[in-house]
Design a protein around this motif. Structure first.
Motif, PDB file in Angstrom:
ATOM      1  N   VAL A 101       1.026  -1.379  -0.195  1.00 16.47           N
ATOM      2  CA  VAL A 101       0.123  -0.014  -0.335  1.00 16.47           C
ATOM      3  C   VAL A 101       0.790   1.177  -0.199  1.00 16.47           C
ATOM      4  O   VAL A 101       0.606   2.174  -0.531  1.00 16.47           O
ATOM      5  CB  VAL A 101      -1.279   0.073   1.126  1.00 16.47           C
ATOM      6  N   ARG A 102       2.096   1.671   0.352  1.00 16.76           N
ATOM      7  CA  ARG A 102       3.028   2.564   0.290  1.00 16.76           C
ATOM      8  C   ARG A 102       3.393   3.129  -0.939  1.00 16.76           C
ATOM      9  O   ARG A 102       2.861   3.896  -1.962  1.00 16.76           O
ATOM     10  CB  ARG A 102       3.914   1.781   1.301  1.00 16.76           C
ATOM     11  N   ASN A 103       3.483   2.009  -1.178  1.00 18.34           N
ATOM     12  CA  ASN A 103       3.870   1.467  -2.890  1.00 18.34           C
ATOM     13  C   ASN A 103       2.750   2.055  -3.384  1.00 18.34           C
ATOM     14  O   ASN A 103       2.726   2.854  -5.155  1.00 18.34           O
ATOM     15  CB  ASN A 103       4.576   0.073  -3.488  1.00 18.34           C
ATOM     16  N   VAL A 104       1.325   2.051  -3.294  1.00 18.28           N
ATOM     17  CA  VAL A 104       0.590   2.158  -4.236  1.00 18.28           C
ATOM     18  C   VAL A 104       0.251   3.448  -4.049  1.00 18.28           C
ATOM     19  O   VAL A 104      -0.266   4.515  -4.667  1.00 18.28           O
ATOM     20  CB  VAL A 104      -1.387   1.815  -4.209  1.00 18.28           C
ATOM     21  N   LEU A 105       0.751   3.807  -2.388  1.00 14.28           N
ATOM     22  CA  LEU A 105       0.334   5.485  -2.236  1.00 14.28           C
ATOM     23  C   LEU A 105       1.306   6.590  -3.078  1.00 14.28           C
ATOM     24  O   LEU A 105       0.754   7.925  -3.786  1.00 14.28           O
ATOM     25  CB  LEU A 105      -0.076   6.454  -1.218  1.00 14.28           C
ATOM     26  N   ILE A 106       2.499   6.107  -3.084  1.00 22.64           N
ATOM     27  CA  ILE A 106       3.241   6.881  -4.026  1.00 22.64           C
ATOM     28  C   ILE A 106       2.842   6.871  -5.488  1.00 22.64           C
ATOM     29  O   ILE A 106       3.188   7.829  -6.490  1.00 22.64           O
ATOM     30  CB  ILE A 106       5.073   5.809  -3.881  1.00 22.64           C
ATOM     31  N   ALA A 107       2.354   6.050  -5.980  1.00 22.54           N
ATOM     32  CA  ALA A 107       2.333   5.693  -7.339  1.00 22.54           C
ATOM     33  C   ALA A 107       0.265   6.981  -7.660  1.00 22.54           C
ATOM     34  O   ALA A 107       0.459   7.896  -9.086  1.00 22.54           O
ATOM     35  CB  ALA A 107       1.460   4.807  -7.795  1.00 22.54           C
ATOM     36  N   ILE A 108      -0.227   7.244  -6.641  1.00 22.99           N
ATOM     37  CA  ILE A 108      -1.775   8.005  -6.191  1.00 22.99           C
ATOM     38  C   ILE A 108      -0.358   9.195  -6.422  1.00 22.99           C
ATOM     39  O   ILE A 108      -1.359  10.265  -7.399  1.00 22.99           O
ATOM     40  CB  ILE A 108      -2.070   7.604  -5.399  1.00 22.99           C
ATOM     41  N   GLY A 109       0.432   9.307  -5.739  1.00 20.81           N
ATOM     42  CA  GLY A 109       1.002  10.501  -5.918  1.00 20.81           C
ATOM     43  C   GLY A 109       1.898  11.268  -6.925  1.00 20.81           C
ATOM     44  O   GLY A 109       1.135  12.470  -7.244  1.00 20.81           O
ATOM     45  N   ASN A 110       2.010  10.489  -7.464  1.00 18.08           N
ATOM     46  CA  ASN A 110       2.445  10.630  -9.485  1.00 18.08           C
ATOM     47  C   ASN A 110       1.329  10.669 -10.183  1.00 18.08           C
ATOM     48  O   ASN A 110       2.108  11.389 -11.466  1.00 18.08           O
ATOM     49  CB  ASN A 110       3.721   9.668  -9.076  1.00 18.08           C
ATOM     50  N   SER A 111       0.619   9.892  -9.771  1.00 17.64           N
ATOM     51  CA  SER A 111      -0.889   9.995 -10.558  1.00 17.64           C
ATOM     52  C   SER A 111      -1.200  11.756 -11.280  1.00 17.64           C
ATOM     53  O   SER A 111      -2.019  11.819 -12.229  1.00 17.64           O
ATOM     54  CB  SER A 111      -1.863   9.509 -10.247  1.00 17.64           C
ATOM     55  N   GLY A 112      -1.512  13.082 -10.095  1.00 18.22           N
ATOM     56  CA  GLY A 112      -2.221  13.798 -10.799  1.00 18.22           C
ATOM     57  C   GLY A 112      -3.942  14.440 -10.847  1.00 18.22           C
ATOM     58  O   GLY A 112      -3.548  15.328 -10.766  1.00 18.22           O
ATOM     59  N   ASP A 113      -4.045  12.834  -9.834  1.00 16.69           N
ATOM     60  CA  ASP A 113      -5.902  12.347  -9.910  1.00 16.69           C
ATOM     61  C   ASP A 113      -5.920  13.107  -9.062  1.00 16.69           C
ATOM     62  O   ASP A 113      -6.108  12.751  -7.799  1.00 16.69           O
ATOM     63  CB  ASP A 113      -5.901  11.440 -10.399  1.00 16.69           C
ATOM     64  N   VAL A 114      -6.392  14.493  -8.600  1.00 20.78           N
ATOM     65  CA  VAL A 114      -7.192  14.931  -7.679  1.00 20.78           C
ATOM     66  C   VAL A 114      -7.932  14.309  -7.275  1.00 20.78           C
ATOM     67  O   VAL A 114      -8.646  14.087  -5.894  1.00 20.78           O
ATOM     68  CB  VAL A 114      -7.691  16.234  -7.411  1.00 20.78           C
ATOM     69  N   GLU A 159      -6.467  10.008   2.138  1.00 20.70           N
ATOM     70  CA  GLU A 159      -6.884  11.352   3.425  1.00 20.70           C
ATOM     71  C   GLU A 159      -7.590   9.914   4.119  1.00 20.70           C
ATOM     72  O   GLU A 159      -7.198   9.926   5.429  1.00 20.70           O
ATOM     73  CB  GLU A 159      -7.795  11.783   3.167  1.00 20.70           C
ATOM     74  N   ALA A 160      -8.096   9.033   4.059  1.00 20.80           N
ATOM     75  CA  ALA A 160      -8.691   7.932   4.214  1.00 20.80           C
ATOM     76  C   ALA A 160      -7.347   6.827   4.975  1.00 20.80           C
ATOM     77  O   ALA A 160      -7.340   6.022   6.395  1.00 20.80           O
ATOM     78  CB  ALA A 160      -9.482   6.707   3.892  1.00 20.80           C
ATOM     79  N   ARG A 161      -6.367   6.682   4.094  1.00 17.54           N
ATOM     80  CA  ARG A 161      -5.171   6.822   5.215  1.00 17.54           C
ATOM     81  C   ARG A 161      -3.875   7.251   5.766  1.00 17.54           C
ATOM     82  O   ARG A 161      -3.469   6.248   6.334  1.00 17.54           O
ATOM     83  CB  ARG A 161      -4.294   5.902   3.493  1.00 17.54           C
ATOM     84  N   LEU A 162      -4.413   8.194   6.244  1.00 17.33           N
ATOM     85  CA  LEU A 162      -3.607   8.806   6.921  1.00 17.33           C
ATOM     86  C   LEU A 162      -3.593   8.461   8.387  1.00 17.33           C
ATOM     87  O   LEU A 162      -2.893   8.906   9.049  1.00 17.33           O
ATOM     88  CB  LEU A 162      -3.844  10.371   6.780  1.00 17.33           C
ATOM     89  N   GLY A 163      -4.722   8.071   8.746  1.00 10.90           N
ATOM     90  CA  GLY A 163      -4.901   7.030   9.920  1.00 10.90           C
ATOM     91  C   GLY A 163      -4.773   6.334   9.868  1.00 10.90           C
ATOM     92  O   GLY A 163      -5.386   5.204  10.914  1.00 10.90           O
ATOM     93  N   ALA A 207       3.086   7.323   3.710  1.00  5.38           N
ATOM     94  CA  ALA A 207       3.512   7.603   1.904  1.00  5.38           C
ATOM     95  C   ALA A 207       1.977   8.726   1.517  1.00  5.38           C
ATOM     96  O   ALA A 207       2.617   9.261   0.998  1.00  5.38           O
ATOM     97  CB  ALA A 207       3.511   6.386   1.842  1.00  5.38           C
ATOM     98  N   ALA A 208       0.733   7.953   2.892  1.00  2.00           N
ATOM     99  CA  ALA A 208      -0.143   8.711   2.585  1.00  2.00           C
ATOM    100  C   ALA A 208       0.243  10.875   2.692  1.00  2.00           C
ATOM    101  O   ALA A 208      -0.635  10.863   2.048  1.00  2.00           O
ATOM    102  CB  ALA A 208      -1.246   8.797   3.180  1.00  2.00           C
ATOM    103  N   GLY A 209       0.736  10.992   3.522  1.00  2.00           N
ATOM    104  CA  GLY A 209       1.223  12.411   3.770  1.00  2.00           C
ATOM    105  C   GLY A 209       1.611  12.711   2.415  1.00  2.00           C
ATOM    106  O   GLY A 209       1.652  14.090   1.672  1.00  2.00           O
ATOM    107  N   TRP A 210       2.179  12.231   1.886  1.00  2.00           N
ATOM    108  CA  TRP A 210       3.327  12.698   0.989  1.00  2.00           C
ATOM    109  C   TRP A 210       2.455  12.676  -0.178  1.00  2.00           C
ATOM    110  O   TRP A 210       2.673  13.672  -0.978  1.00  2.00           O
ATOM    111  CB  TRP A 210       4.656  11.523   0.899  1.00  2.00           C
ATOM    112  N   ALA A 211       1.647  11.315  -0.551  1.00  2.00           N
ATOM    113  CA  ALA A 211       1.020  11.928  -1.988  1.00  2.00           C
ATOM    114  C   ALA A 211      -0.065  12.647  -1.522  1.00  2.00           C
ATOM    115  O   ALA A 211      -0.483  13.333  -2.509  1.00  2.00           O
ATOM    116  CB  ALA A 211       0.439   9.977  -1.536  1.00  2.00           C
ATOM    117  N   LEU A 212      -0.908  12.891  -0.486  1.00  2.00           N
ATOM    118  CA  LEU A 212      -1.545  14.103  -0.782  1.00  2.00           C
ATOM    119  C   LEU A 212      -1.115  15.298  -0.391  1.00  2.00           C
ATOM    120  O   LEU A 212      -1.480  16.717  -1.066  1.00  2.00           O
ATOM    121  CB  LEU A 212      -2.157  14.492   1.448  1.00  2.00           C
ATOM    122  N   GLY A 213       0.379  15.907  -0.140  1.00  2.00           N
ATOM    123  CA  GLY A 213       0.884  16.444  -0.368  1.00  2.00           C
ATOM    124  C   GLY A 213       1.249  16.775  -1.850  1.00  2.00           C
ATOM    125  O   GLY A 213       1.181  18.134  -2.818  1.00  2.00           O
ATOM    126  N   ARG A 214       1.201  15.945  -2.835  1.00  2.00           N
ATOM    127  CA  ARG A 214       1.701  15.747  -4.583  1.00  2.00           C
ATOM    128  C   ARG A 214       0.005  15.906  -4.428  1.00  2.00           C
ATOM    129  O   ARG A 214      -0.279  16.831  -5.729  1.00  2.00           O
ATOM    130  CB  ARG A 214       1.998  14.501  -4.774  1.00  2.00           C
TER     131      ARG A 214
END
Length: 353
Positions: free
Chosen positions: A312-325, A332-336, A345-352
């Motif tokens: 899931v860490r890897n998936v979140l990085i891919a989502i962060g790279n997707s540019g799809d809001v 956000e559901a993974r922040l907890g 990774a969720a925090g990083w992806a959300l920032g992206r």
């Protein structure tokens, strides 16, 4: 007693026929000392720390450099290769930013479970033939889990050569070979090794998204996406995350870029064919997996070895790279999340996003 025609054939030829009957596409025999030079190179590589956090590689270094340290009685190693070539370019999925890219080898059943039983059948049949001729012997089989340098030994046995990306390349099958080994006390004659056919080509080196090759024939695992998504247990270095794109398990770029793949054919073993659901899975589905869902989603798969949290860490990085809001609520559901590596990774992806 064995059949007269079988007894007339050298044991090396008997072994080759057994391998072909079990569906292997490449076969050769290496002497136990065939990987000595590669062992010295491995020691230097580990000494530089290029193996990253793969401590098991350093712990087994001495045994890895020489099969006789693992089994003093070994006299020959049968090296076998099974083609798992994809039907299309595996890099096509990289353009689909809301889908995940999984390495070709992991899209099907776990290759260990496919290959090892076949090696055991070959080994038993070879022993039976040897004993019918009055020869006592023993065997051991290996599929990528023992401290054995499969790629240098396969090259010494003539299955191909280690290309500039450090993986095996075959003139007939390209870059897509699973390797297995049968070590034996039988005094089998080595086959002719294959020379290097890379020439001045550097397609594999230039294709690497993270510049993981400091020089031809040298890989720095710490920059390799396969290492980062599979072996690396903690947070992935920030500077490398944008370069990973949507690769969520492994990376095929250097393999796919090799010009020798023009001779490659799609694998013929049905159990090694990619499952449709793993060709370009939806990141939205994968990011929501809990542990039970992860194990159910990837049955009999090599992907299970990384565990749910790293995946899931890897998936979140891919989502962060997707540019799809549109992914924001799922991130956000993974922040907890219970796993720290997932929360980070969720925090990083959300920032992206």
């Amino acid at each position: 007693m064995s059949r007269p025609e079988a007894a007339a054939a050298p044991l090396e030829e008997v072994a080759r026929r057994l391998a072909e009957a079990e569906g292997f596409d490449a076969f050769g025999i290496a002497a136990p000392d065939a990987a000595e030079a590669a062992g010295a190179h491995l020691k230097a590589w580990v000494g530089e720390g290029a193996h990253g956090h793969m401590d098991w590689m350093a712990d087994t270094l001495e045994r890895r450099a020489d099969p006789r340290r693992m089994w003093p009685d070994v006299r020959a190693l049968l090296m076998l290769g099974m083609n798992y070539g994809p039907a299309e370019d595996p890099r096509d999925v990289l353009a689909r930013r809301t889908a995940g890219a999984i390495s070709v080898y992991a899209r099907a059943e776990d290759y260990h479970e496919v290959i090892k039983p076949r090696l055991k059948r070959i080994a038993r049949a070879l022993l039976a033939e040897a004993r019918a001729r009055g020869l006592e012997a023993d065997v051991k089989v290996f599929v990528d889990t023992a401290p054995l340098m499969e790629k240098p030994l396969a090259a010494a046995a003539g299955l191909g050569w280690q290309g500039k990306h450090t993986n095996l390349v075959s003139r007939e099958l390209g870059s897509w070979l699973f390797l297995g080994a049968i070590a034996t006390t039988l005094p089998l004659a080595p086959t002719q090794s294959e020379r290097d056919h890379c020439g001045s080509c550097r397609a594999c080196l230039d294709a690497c998204p993270t510049a993981a090759f400091p020089a031809p024939y040298v890989i720095d695992a710490r920059r390799c996406i396969s290492y980062l998504t599979i072996e690396h247990k903690g947070p992935i270095p920030l500077a490398l995350r944008p370069l990973m794109g949507n690769r969520i398990y492994g990376c095929d770029d250097c393999l796919a870029a090799c010009p020798w793949n023009k001779f490659a054919v799609a694998g013929r073993e049905a159990k090694l064919a990619a499952r449709a659901e793993n060709d370009a899975p939806d990141l939205a589905e994968l990011v929501s997996l809990d542990d039970a869902g992860f194990r159910a989603r990837f049955p009999k798969s090599a992907i299970k070895r990384v565990g749910r949290d790293r995946f899931v860490r890897n998936v979140l990085i891919a989502i962060g790279n997707s540019g799809d809001v549109g992914f924001r609520p799922l991130v956000e559901a993974r922040l907890g999340d219970e796993a720290e590596v997932v929360r980070e990774a969720a925090g990083w992806a959300l920032g992206r996003l």
